[in-house]
Write a protein that holds these residues in place. Sequence first.
Motif, PDB file in Angstrom:
ATOM      1  N   HIS A  34       1.065   9.204  38.564  1.00  0.00           N
ATOM      2  CA  HIS A  34       0.321   8.830  39.932  1.00  0.00           C
ATOM      3  C   HIS A  34      -0.804   7.698  39.665  1.00  0.00           C
ATOM      4  O   HIS A  34      -1.078   6.766  40.559  1.00  0.00           O
ATOM      5  CB  HIS A  34      -0.268  10.229  40.377  1.00  0.00           C
ATOM      6  N   PHE A  38      -0.491   4.186  41.429  1.00  0.00           N
ATOM      7  CA  PHE A  38      -1.255   3.927  42.778  1.00  0.00           C
ATOM      8  C   PHE A  38      -2.665   3.338  42.296  1.00  0.00           C
ATOM      9  O   PHE A  38      -3.458   3.062  43.246  1.00  0.00           O
ATOM     10  CB  PHE A  38      -1.288   5.064  43.638  1.00  0.00           C
ATOM     11  N   THR A  44      -0.101  -1.533  39.998  1.00  0.00           N
ATOM     12  CA  THR A  44      -0.204  -1.560  41.393  1.00  0.00           C
ATOM     13  C   THR A  44      -0.168  -2.682  42.082  1.00  0.00           C
ATOM     14  O   THR A  44       0.692  -2.698  43.130  1.00  0.00           O
ATOM     15  CB  THR A  44      -1.550  -0.726  41.778  1.00  0.00           C
ATOM     16  N   SER A 106       0.197   7.719  48.318  1.00  0.00           N
ATOM     17  CA  SER A 106      -0.583   8.036  47.183  1.00  0.00           C
ATOM     18  C   SER A 106      -1.256   9.430  47.552  1.00  0.00           C
ATOM     19  O   SER A 106      -1.198  10.534  46.746  1.00  0.00           O
ATOM     20  CB  SER A 106      -1.976   7.490  46.998  1.00  0.00           C
TER      21      SER A 106
END
Length: 135
Positions: A34, A38, A44, A106
């Motif tokens: 994660h 994100f 990202t 997210s």
Amino acid sequence: MPPELPFTLPDPDRYEIRPLQLEHENAVRAILAHSMAFHSPMWTPMYPRDQAELAYALFKAWRPAVRCFLEAGLSFGGFDKHYTSTYADPAPNTVGWDHTNTEASSETLLAQMDFPLSSVALFKDAAHHVPAGAM
């Protein structure tokens, strides 16, 4: 008695640092995936439209490396002592990601990470063999 930390926790009554065990593997992989998908300054921007897919791929890819780190016994996690599960019948360290939902945000994925672990510090030393392809 655990060693004294070289810093203070934001709220020691709520948070604690303790060693990570193999039972935390899915939670560790979810936090890493994660964060990278994100919130990474590198990944990202490279994947602005496919972040959920990237998170799922990283979650899967991190398995061998995270197992090595956890088996070394040198990794630690920050745990929320007041965490309560959002599920009626929670399983420990649940990552409820639907890997077919490629449009997940997210916030959606974060809400499906049902565990008290909030941060990780992964360590190993040269004495712990890393299988080929794990990193």
